[in-house]
Scaffold this motif. Sequence first.
Motif, PDB file in Angstrom:
ATOM      1  N   ALA A 188      64.533  46.301  75.705  1.00 36.06           N
ATOM      2  CA  ALA A 188      64.103  45.287  76.662  1.00 36.06           C
ATOM      3  C   ALA A 188      65.339  44.541  77.155  1.00 36.06           C
ATOM      4  O   ALA A 188      66.203  44.163  76.363  1.00 36.06           O
ATOM      5  N   ALA A 189      65.430  44.352  78.454  1.00 32.78           N
ATOM      6  CA  ALA A 189      66.614  43.725  79.045  1.00 32.78           C
ATOM      7  C   ALA A 189      66.885  42.346  78.464  1.00 32.78           C
ATOM      8  O   ALA A 189      68.034  41.922  78.378  1.00 32.78           O
ATOM      9  N   ASN A 190      65.857  41.659  78.034  1.00 39.49           N
ATOM     10  CA  ASN A 190      66.032  40.334  77.440  1.00 39.49           C
ATOM     11  C   ASN A 190      65.786  40.373  75.923  1.00 39.49           C
ATOM     12  O   ASN A 190      65.328  39.403  75.326  1.00 39.49           O
ATOM     13  N   GLY A 191      66.123  41.491  75.298  1.00 39.89           N
ATOM     14  CA  GLY A 191      65.883  41.682  73.867  1.00 39.89           C
ATOM     15  C   GLY A 191      66.539  40.639  72.978  1.00 39.89           C
ATOM     16  O   GLY A 191      65.942  40.192  71.994  1.00 39.89           O
ATOM     17  N   LYS A 192      67.739  40.242  73.320  1.00 40.68           N
ATOM     18  CA  LYS A 192      68.440  39.241  72.510  1.00 40.68           C
ATOM     19  C   LYS A 192      67.647  37.935  72.474  1.00 40.68           C
ATOM     20  O   LYS A 192      67.431  37.354  71.407  1.00 40.68           O
ATOM     21  N   ALA A 193      67.200  37.490  73.633  1.00 38.60           N
ATOM     22  CA  ALA A 193      66.426  36.252  73.709  1.00 38.60           C
ATOM     23  C   ALA A 193      65.075  36.407  73.010  1.00 38.60           C
ATOM     24  O   ALA A 193      64.589  35.474  72.354  1.00 38.60           O
ATOM     25  N   MET A 194      64.486  37.584  73.135  1.00 36.83           N
ATOM     26  CA  MET A 194      63.189  37.822  72.493  1.00 36.83           C
ATOM     27  C   MET A 194      63.315  37.760  70.966  1.00 36.83           C
ATOM     28  O   MET A 194      62.473  37.157  70.293  1.00 36.83           O
ATOM     29  N   ARG A 195      64.374  38.377  70.433  1.00 38.16           N
ATOM     30  CA  ARG A 195      64.572  38.330  68.977  1.00 38.16           C
ATOM     31  C   ARG A 195      64.844  36.900  68.533  1.00 38.16           C
ATOM     32  O   ARG A 195      64.370  36.463  67.484  1.00 38.16           O
ATOM     33  N   ALA A 196      65.578  36.142  69.319  1.00 41.22           N
ATOM     34  CA  ALA A 196      65.840  34.735  68.983  1.00 41.22           C
ATOM     35  C   ALA A 196      64.529  33.940  68.964  1.00 41.22           C
ATOM     36  O   ALA A 196      64.338  33.075  68.092  1.00 41.22           O
ATOM     37  N   GLN A 197      63.625  34.230  69.884  1.00 41.76           N
ATOM     38  CA  GLN A 197      62.328  33.549  69.901  1.00 41.76           C
ATOM     39  C   GLN A 197      61.508  33.911  68.655  1.00 41.76           C
ATOM     40  O   GLN A 197      60.849  33.042  68.073  1.00 41.76           O
ATOM     41  N   LEU A 198      61.545  35.197  68.256  1.00 41.21           N
ATOM     42  CA  LEU A 198      60.835  35.581  67.034  1.00 41.21           C
ATOM     43  C   LEU A 198      61.430  34.878  65.826  1.00 41.21           C
ATOM     44  O   LEU A 198      60.702  34.446  64.928  1.00 41.21           O
ATOM     45  N   ARG A 199      62.746  34.765  65.793  1.00 39.17           N
ATOM     46  CA  ARG A 199      63.386  34.050  64.685  1.00 39.17           C
ATOM     47  C   ARG A 199      62.913  32.600  64.661  1.00 39.17           C
ATOM     48  O   ARG A 199      62.604  32.066  63.597  1.00 39.17           O
ATOM     49  N   ASP A 200      62.841  31.971  65.828  1.00 44.93           N
ATOM     50  CA  ASP A 200      62.351  30.590  65.894  1.00 44.93           C
ATOM     51  C   ASP A 200      60.925  30.490  65.360  1.00 44.93           C
ATOM     52  O   ASP A 200      60.577  29.529  64.662  1.00 44.93           O
ATOM     53  N   GLN A 201      60.093  31.479  65.681  1.00 44.34           N
ATOM     54  CA  GLN A 201      58.721  31.486  65.174  1.00 44.34           C
ATOM     55  C   GLN A 201      58.714  31.654  63.652  1.00 44.34           C
ATOM     56  O   GLN A 201      57.903  31.034  62.963  1.00 44.34           O
ATOM     57  N   ALA A 202      59.625  32.480  63.128  1.00 43.75           N
ATOM     58  CA  ALA A 202      59.728  32.656  61.676  1.00 43.75           C
ATOM     59  C   ALA A 202      60.151  31.351  61.009  1.00 43.75           C
ATOM     60  O   ALA A 202      59.601  30.970  59.969  1.00 43.75           O
ATOM     61  N   VAL A 203      61.112  30.666  61.603  1.00 46.95           N
ATOM     62  CA  VAL A 203      61.570  29.386  61.059  1.00 46.95           C
ATOM     63  C   VAL A 203      60.418  28.383  61.072  1.00 46.95           C
ATOM     64  O   VAL A 203      60.174  27.683  60.082  1.00 46.95           O
ATOM     65  N   ALA A 204      59.683  28.327  62.179  1.00 46.52           N
ATOM     66  CA  ALA A 204      58.546  27.410  62.288  1.00 46.52           C
ATOM     67  C   ALA A 204      57.468  27.719  61.248  1.00 46.52           C
ATOM     68  O   ALA A 204      56.760  26.813  60.793  1.00 46.52           O
ATOM     69  N   ALA A 205      57.371  28.981  60.855  1.00 45.99           N
ATOM     70  CA  ALA A 205      56.387  29.397  59.843  1.00 45.99           C
ATOM     71  C   ALA A 205      56.915  29.193  58.420  1.00 45.99           C
ATOM     72  O   ALA A 205      56.240  29.558  57.456  1.00 45.99           O
ATOM     73  N   GLY A 206      58.140  28.649  58.298  1.00 48.35           N
ATOM     74  CA  GLY A 206      58.720  28.424  56.973  1.00 48.35           C
ATOM     75  C   GLY A 206      59.304  29.673  56.347  1.00 48.35           C
ATOM     76  O   GLY A 206      59.437  29.757  55.125  1.00 48.35           O
TER      77      GLY A 206
END
Length: 192
Positions: free
Chosen positions: A63-81
Amino acid sequence: MNPNREYYIDHARKIAEFEVTEEKMGQWLGPNWASVVEVTESFARPGYEHYIDQIGEATPMRAANGKAMRAQLRDQAVAAGLETHWETAQSIVGTYFWSCMMSSRDMGSEVDLNDSVLGEILAADAVGAAFARSFGSRDLVEPLAAGVQIVLDPTAAQEDGGQLTKNYDPNEILSPEDVELMEAEEPSLDGP
Protein backbone atom coordinates in the motif's frame (compact mmCIF):
# COMPACT_ATOMS: atom_id res chain seq x y z
CA MET A 1 36.27 -23.97 37.33
CA ASN A 2 35.90 -21.12 34.82
CA PRO A 3 33.17 -18.69 36.07
CA ASN A 4 31.98 -18.16 32.47
CA ARG A 5 31.49 -21.90 32.08
CA GLU A 6 29.22 -21.95 35.15
CA TYR A 7 27.24 -19.03 33.73
CA TYR A 8 26.65 -20.81 30.41
CA ILE A 9 25.83 -24.10 32.09
CA ASP A 10 23.22 -22.33 34.21
CA HIS A 11 21.67 -20.62 31.17
CA ALA A 12 21.70 -23.84 29.15
CA ARG A 13 19.84 -25.54 32.00
CA LYS A 14 17.24 -22.75 32.08
CA ILE A 15 16.74 -22.98 28.33
CA ALA A 16 16.41 -26.77 28.47
CA GLU A 17 13.79 -26.49 31.23
CA PHE A 18 11.88 -23.63 29.62
CA GLU A 19 8.43 -24.56 28.39
CA VAL A 20 6.64 -22.52 25.76
CA THR A 21 2.93 -22.38 26.50
CA GLU A 22 0.00 -20.56 24.95
CA GLU A 23 -0.17 -18.44 28.10
CA LYS A 24 3.48 -17.36 27.72
CA MET A 25 2.99 -16.65 24.02
CA GLY A 26 0.05 -14.41 24.90
CA GLN A 27 2.16 -12.65 27.53
CA TRP A 28 4.87 -11.93 24.94
CA LEU A 29 2.92 -11.33 21.76
CA GLY A 30 -0.55 -10.33 22.90
CA PRO A 31 -3.97 -11.82 22.22
CA ASN A 32 -3.33 -12.53 18.52
CA TRP A 33 -0.04 -14.35 19.09
CA ALA A 34 -1.09 -17.32 16.93
CA SER A 35 -1.70 -15.01 13.94
CA VAL A 36 1.71 -13.40 14.48
CA VAL A 37 3.40 -16.81 14.52
CA GLU A 38 1.45 -17.93 11.45
CA VAL A 39 2.40 -14.92 9.33
CA THR A 40 6.04 -15.16 10.48
CA GLU A 41 6.11 -18.78 9.38
CA SER A 42 4.61 -17.79 6.02
CA PHE A 43 7.46 -15.47 5.03
CA ALA A 44 10.17 -17.57 6.70
CA ARG A 45 9.05 -20.94 5.27
CA PRO A 46 10.38 -20.45 1.72
CA GLY A 47 13.76 -19.41 3.12
CA TYR A 48 15.24 -15.94 3.28
CA GLU A 49 17.01 -15.91 -0.08
CA HIS A 50 14.04 -17.37 -1.95
CA TYR A 51 11.68 -14.86 -0.30
CA ILE A 52 13.98 -11.98 -1.28
CA ASP A 53 14.14 -13.29 -4.86
CA GLN A 54 10.33 -13.36 -4.88
CA ILE A 55 10.28 -9.71 -3.76
CA GLY A 56 12.42 -8.75 -6.73
CA GLU A 57 10.19 -10.63 -9.17
CA ALA A 58 6.86 -9.51 -7.71
CA THR A 59 4.59 -6.83 -9.05
CA PRO A 60 4.02 -3.80 -6.80
CA MET A 61 2.54 -5.12 -3.57
CA ARG A 62 2.66 -2.55 -0.80
CA ALA A 63 0.00 0.00 0.00
CA ALA A 64 1.42 3.38 -1.00
CA ASN A 65 0.73 4.70 2.49
CA GLY A 66 1.84 1.51 4.28
CA LYS A 67 4.21 3.29 6.64
CA ALA A 68 1.44 5.56 7.93
CA MET A 69 -0.99 2.64 8.12
CA ARG A 70 1.40 0.59 10.26
CA ALA A 71 1.97 3.62 12.50
CA GLN A 72 -1.81 3.93 12.96
CA LEU A 73 -2.05 0.23 13.90
CA ARG A 74 0.75 0.74 16.40
CA ASP A 75 -1.17 3.67 17.89
CA GLN A 76 -4.23 1.43 18.21
CA ALA A 77 -2.08 -1.22 19.94
CA VAL A 78 -0.75 1.38 22.37
CA ALA A 79 -4.29 2.61 23.06
CA ALA A 80 -5.28 -1.01 23.79
CA GLY A 81 -2.44 -1.29 26.33
CA LEU A 82 -0.39 -3.59 24.09
CA GLU A 83 2.66 -1.45 23.28
CA THR A 84 5.20 -3.90 24.74
CA HIS A 85 3.53 -6.80 22.94
CA TRP A 86 3.58 -4.84 19.66
CA GLU A 87 7.27 -4.07 20.04
CA THR A 88 8.05 -7.71 20.84
CA ALA A 89 6.16 -8.91 17.76
CA GLN A 90 7.91 -6.36 15.54
CA SER A 91 11.30 -7.35 16.99
CA ILE A 92 10.80 -10.86 15.61
CA VAL A 93 10.93 -9.39 12.11
CA GLY A 94 14.10 -7.38 12.69
CA THR A 95 15.85 -10.27 14.40
CA TYR A 96 14.90 -12.73 11.67
CA PHE A 97 16.02 -10.49 8.81
CA TRP A 98 19.24 -9.39 10.49
CA SER A 99 20.30 -12.96 11.29
CA CYS A 100 19.37 -14.19 7.80
CA MET A 101 21.17 -11.31 6.11
CA MET A 102 24.32 -11.94 8.14
CA SER A 103 24.18 -15.70 7.56
CA SER A 104 23.64 -15.19 3.85
CA ARG A 105 26.57 -12.80 3.67
CA ASP A 106 28.80 -15.16 5.65
CA MET A 107 27.94 -17.98 3.21
CA GLY A 108 28.92 -15.76 0.29
CA SER A 109 25.38 -15.46 -1.08
CA GLU A 110 24.39 -12.31 -2.88
CA VAL A 111 20.98 -10.83 -2.14
CA ASP A 112 19.68 -7.53 -3.37
CA LEU A 113 19.79 -5.15 -0.40
CA ASN A 114 16.83 -3.09 -1.67
CA ASP A 115 14.71 -6.22 -2.02
CA SER A 116 15.82 -7.38 1.43
CA VAL A 117 14.80 -4.09 3.04
CA LEU A 118 11.47 -4.13 1.20
CA GLY A 119 10.98 -7.76 2.28
CA GLU A 120 11.59 -6.80 5.89
CA ILE A 121 9.18 -3.86 5.65
CA LEU A 122 6.49 -6.08 4.12
CA ALA A 123 7.06 -8.62 6.89
CA ALA A 124 6.73 -5.87 9.52
CA ASP A 125 3.49 -4.74 7.85
CA ALA A 126 2.14 -8.31 7.86
CA VAL A 127 3.15 -8.94 11.48
CA GLY A 128 1.51 -5.66 12.47
CA ALA A 129 -1.67 -6.65 10.63
CA ALA A 130 -1.69 -10.08 12.28
CA PHE A 131 -1.04 -8.53 15.68
CA ALA A 132 -3.97 -6.11 15.31
CA ARG A 133 -6.36 -8.55 13.64
CA SER A 134 -8.91 -8.53 16.51
CA PHE A 135 -8.87 -4.81 17.34
CA GLY A 136 -7.41 -2.93 14.38
CA SER A 137 -9.38 -1.26 11.64
CA ARG A 138 -9.94 -3.56 8.62
CA ASP A 139 -9.00 -0.59 6.40
CA LEU A 140 -5.51 -0.83 7.93
CA VAL A 141 -5.16 -4.57 8.57
CA GLU A 142 -6.13 -5.91 5.14
CA PRO A 143 -3.83 -3.75 2.96
CA LEU A 144 -0.86 -4.37 5.28
CA ALA A 145 -1.46 -8.12 5.25
CA ALA A 146 -1.74 -8.18 1.45
CA GLY A 147 1.89 -7.32 0.62
CA VAL A 148 3.45 -10.56 1.86
CA GLN A 149 0.49 -12.53 0.47
CA ILE A 150 1.10 -11.07 -3.01
CA VAL A 151 4.82 -11.88 -2.85
CA LEU A 152 4.22 -15.47 -1.72
CA ASP A 153 1.30 -16.05 -4.11
CA PRO A 154 1.33 -13.72 -7.11
CA THR A 155 -2.17 -14.93 -8.05
CA ALA A 156 -3.41 -13.16 -4.88
CA ALA A 157 -2.69 -9.78 -6.50
CA GLN A 158 -5.83 -7.93 -7.48
CA GLU A 159 -6.20 -4.91 -9.71
CA ASP A 160 -5.21 -2.07 -7.40
CA GLY A 161 -5.85 1.00 -9.51
CA GLY A 162 -2.25 2.12 -9.03
CA GLN A 163 -2.44 2.09 -5.23
CA LEU A 164 0.33 -0.49 -4.75
CA THR A 165 4.03 0.26 -4.92
CA LYS A 166 7.50 -1.10 -4.35
CA ASN A 167 8.61 2.24 -2.89
CA TYR A 168 9.54 2.52 0.77
CA ASP A 169 11.40 4.61 3.30
CA PRO A 170 14.48 2.59 4.32
CA ASN A 171 14.39 4.20 7.78
CA GLU A 172 11.01 2.69 8.58
CA ILE A 173 12.62 -0.57 9.68
CA LEU A 174 14.51 1.40 12.33
CA SER A 175 13.14 1.99 15.79
CA PRO A 176 12.13 5.59 16.58
CA GLU A 177 15.17 5.77 18.87
CA ASP A 178 17.50 4.68 16.04
CA VAL A 179 15.99 7.24 13.65
CA GLU A 180 16.49 9.95 16.25
CA LEU A 181 20.10 8.86 16.75
CA MET A 182 20.76 8.84 12.99
CA GLU A 183 19.30 12.30 12.62
CA ALA A 184 21.48 13.55 15.47
CA GLU A 185 24.58 12.03 13.87
CA GLU A 186 23.78 13.26 10.36
CA PRO A 187 22.20 16.70 10.70
CA SER A 188 20.17 17.97 7.80
CA LEU A 189 22.08 19.88 5.12
CA ASP A 190 19.35 22.51 5.38
CA GLY A 191 20.51 23.36 8.88
CA PRO A 192 18.96 22.88 12.29
